[in-house]
Design a protein around this motif. Structure first.
Motif, PDB file in Angstrom:
ATOM      1  N   ASP A  31       0.865  -1.155  -0.001  1.00 16.96           N
ATOM      2  CA  ASP A  31       0.124   0.138   0.010  1.00 16.96           C
ATOM      3  C   ASP A  31       0.755   1.367  -0.044  1.00 16.96           C
ATOM      4  N   ARG A  32       1.954   1.225   0.725  1.00 16.34           N
ATOM      5  CA  ARG A  32       2.753   2.436   0.783  1.00 16.34           C
ATOM      6  C   ARG A  32       3.459   2.796  -0.341  1.00 16.34           C
ATOM      7  N   ARG A  34       2.441   1.764  -3.461  1.00 15.10           N
ATOM      8  CA  ARG A  34       1.359   1.998  -4.691  1.00 15.10           C
ATOM      9  C   ARG A  34       0.978   3.520  -4.195  1.00 15.10           C
ATOM     10  N   GLU A  35       0.874   4.196  -3.098  1.00 13.88           N
ATOM     11  CA  GLU A  35       0.453   5.355  -2.676  1.00 13.88           C
ATOM     12  C   GLU A  35       1.443   6.332  -3.281  1.00 13.88           C
ATOM     13  N   LYS A  59       0.708  -4.332  -7.929  1.00 12.04           N
ATOM     14  CA  LYS A  59       1.616  -4.650  -6.862  1.00 12.04           C
ATOM     15  C   LYS A  59       3.005  -4.957  -7.667  1.00 12.04           C
ATOM     16  N   TYR A 191     -10.994   0.306  -5.319  1.00 12.45           N
ATOM     17  CA  TYR A 191      -9.504   0.234  -5.254  1.00 12.45           C
ATOM     18  C   TYR A 191      -8.976   1.682  -5.416  1.00 12.45           C
ATOM     19  N   PHE A 193      -6.121   2.917  -5.702  1.00 14.14           N
ATOM     20  CA  PHE A 193      -4.913   3.170  -6.584  1.00 14.14           C
ATOM     21  C   PHE A 193      -4.978   3.002  -8.064  1.00 14.14           C
TER      22      PHE A 193
END
Length: 319
Positions: A31-32, A34-35, A59, A191, A193
């Motif tokens: 998550d980090r 992708r953010e 991912k 989602y 992202f």
């Protein structure tokens, strides 16, 4: 081997689907990560003068659909704004502070002209966009992981898309459905992202991007889910494995909302996508010494409403 970038017609707005994958396809992004990449996409696109229509950060890869306007003169005020956006503070690879750039531009001497040229040549260009984005993210990723070496397995893939609303909407839907295909969510709005998820979360910038493909997000959702806004009660849905079997073994056709939930290589490897006339014009402008020049190939597997591509890819088209 260097991948050839699809060229746009000078003086015209162009649309591209861009994609890049990690080395060996390793799932390195939580998550980090992708953010951070999501934020960098907006940051670098703003500097480049390129509009993000939609995107998906996964991912082990990411997709971008962008609108590239014709090259126009950039005022010093706008150049400074974009510079501050990309370089809010000095970095080891770009130590010049925005205040120094502002002063140099105001002096309007030879150094100012050199800086203008060096900065503006990176704008309205997908090669510079992707190079800057991937380099910046790689530096951050390697530093945060105490890692060194390459992160991406190749330069990037690009497909030139006709500026027709249907072609754009179809490619955008394929991108926004990435997380659904990966089994991460059942609805792309959940989602965060991807462009659609960010738009549904309230981002005006993401909504503005998707308005390129549909002025109404409710109408765009119909492309994502078929004629309705979602799965109807009592309706039997075909699973992905069965869908691929129908497409590959039976050479059959499926509803668009079903086939978009499969991997379709047209969108990443089709060279150019749009009407037969658009594809043919582009292929003719890019003659590369082939004895048998490429011709437009009609997309199969669904009712694509006349869409064609420049590369048919006979094997492993769906997955």
């Amino acid at each position: 081997m260097k991948r050839k970038v699809r060229k746009k017609v000078e003086g015209q707005t162009a649309y591209y689907h861009l994609m890049s994958r990690t080395v060996n396809g390793e799932a390195l992004f939580g998550d980090r990560e992708r953010e951070v990449l999501r934020k960098m996409i907006w940051q670098v696109a703003d500097f480049s003068g390129v509009r993000v229509v939609t995107y998906a950060v996964m991912k082990n890869h990411f997709h971008l659909m962008v609108e590239v306007p014709p090259v126009t003169e950039v005022s010093d005020a706008e150049l400074l704004r974009r510079y501050r956006r990309l370089y809010p503070k000095p970095t080891p690879w770009n130590p010049m502070r925005a205040e120094v750039l502002e002063k140099t531009l105001a002096e309007d001497g030879e150094e100012a002209e050199i800086l203008r040229k060096n900065l503006t040549r990176r704008m309205h260009d997908i090669s510079w966009l992707m190079k800057t984005l991937k380099q910046r993210f790689t530096l951050w990723f390697n530093r945060s992981r105490e890692r060194f070496g390459p992160l991406w397995c190749e330069r990037f893939k690009s497909v030139l898309i006709e500026g027709d609303r249907w072609a754009l909407r179809t490619v955008a839907a394929y991108i926004d459905l990435n997380a659904v295909r990966a089994g991460l969510v059942e609805d792309p709005k959940d989602y965060r992202f991807c462009g659609y998820g960010e738009a549904m979360g309230g981002s005006r910038l993401a909504r503005k991007g998707l308005m390129v493909v549909d002025r109404d997000l409710a109408g765009y959702r119909q492309t994502l889910y078929g004629s309705g806004g979602g799965e109807k009660e009592g309706k039997v849905a075909i699973d992905r494995e069965e869908a691929v079997r129908v497409l590959e073994e039976e050479k059959g056709k499926l509803p668009l909302s079903v086939i978009l939930r499969c991997r379709v290589r047209y969108f990443a490897d089709g060279i150019v996508l749009g009407s037969p006339e658009f594809v043919d014009d582009h292929l003719k402008s890019e003659q590369d010494g082939r004895l048998r020049p490429r011709k437009p190939l009609q997309m199969r597997g669904a009712d694509w409403r006349g869409l064609s591509v420049g590369n048919g890819m006979r094997k492993n088209l769906f997955g």
